[in-house]
Enzyme design. Sequence first.
Site: not given
Ligand SMILES: *Cc1c(COP(=O)(O)O)cnc(C)c1O
Length: 400
Positions: A164, A292, A340, A65
């Site tokens: 969550r 700055y 920046m 992701k």
């Molecule tokens: C992001 C995520 C992971 C991976 O987490 P890491 O700590 O980076 O290994 C696994 N499961 C879910 C549901 C996630 O959202």
Amino acid sequence: MLDTSASSMTESNCSYPHITSMQWEFDGDPCQRAWVEIDLKALVHNVEQIKSLLSPQTALMAVVKADAYGHGARIVSEKVLEAGASWLGVATVPEGIELRQAGIDVPILVLGAVNSPEEIQAIAHWKLQPTICSPQQAKTFSETLGNLDQKLPVHVKLDTGMSRLGTFWQDATEFIELVQKLSNLEIASIYSHLATADDVDPTFMKQQHERFQSAIASLKATGIIPRLHLANSAGTLSDQTLHYDMVRVGLALYGLYPADHLQQVINLKPVLSVKARVTQVKTISPGTGVSYGYKFVASKETQIAVVGIGYADGVPRSLSNKMKVLIRGKIVSQIGTITMDQLMLDVSSIPDLQVGEIVTLLGKEGNIKIQADDWASALGTISWEILCGFKHRLPRVAVG
Ligand SMILES: *Cc1c(COP(=O)(O)O)cnc(C)c1O
């Protein structure tokens, strides 16, 4: 498979590239002002290390992701699949589509929640696999999809204490039986997510594990026993009883440890480095302010270097006057406010420094390493956030 269209740039007198969004080069020393290097050998090494912890029945899902935590989802996915991962995890539907468009055909789980009819249709069209978090969402999926030639594989999410996504573990049986009855959906797995697996104290992690076990046990009577998974990187490294049929590993793939106390478990190598070039060198006299707000004022004659990278590239401005970088294998200090697109260094210790020389902001020169963890601890955050912060303006260069 790899896009090598920009490879001509890697020749010594490179022609200037036309940069659009994420750009890739291979095995080069690019002519740009700044770039991110992705060490593919390190990535493969990390996959092998992680796999060494897993039993043959446990699949490795590579969590890619957020553009593979800033590393580039496509190239990372291709490499980790070659190296032995068999599933991919993304957060959003567009992230999954990007991988399908790149020709990747392994199962892709969308870890985030999808509710809109447009995205549900896209999931089915691109053969992505959604996370189903509630009975309502399951019904929305089923109604939106109508009759399908093939059932859509879905992954049922239980909330065992993360608070969550997911249905509470106590309601697992009822929830799963409901999903099971929807004629166009097929339960491909049941999973949950750990909230405290990186904690030295395993109390809460064990509590979540027990809740997961009890939800699964209560299902046995129904005869529904699909694939199960629970562990992120920290869970994978800390306890093999959490591995089940699959582990979902993000951070460790990229060569960073989710917690200091897990460093002994396997040997990981950071995959990402950040580099930039010196764009000007000059000497300022005592009393001269830098950048700055004059947050740095030279106390003596000081040679400074201007470097072509800034907070718009993902170097947090809050590291101003706090960060060290490497030049010619030596540690030098960043001075003044990070701007920046540029930042300044005190390079008095390298009198003959030249414009065009390479500065390592994250990565290794000789035996000295500067890691995302170093930035994270200086900023009171975590390495995950640092990795995700590097913008597409920085071209990615694959090495190894
Ligand atoms: C992001 C995520 C992971 C991976 O987490 P890491 O700590 O980076 O290994 C696994 N499961 C879910 C549901 C996630 O959202």
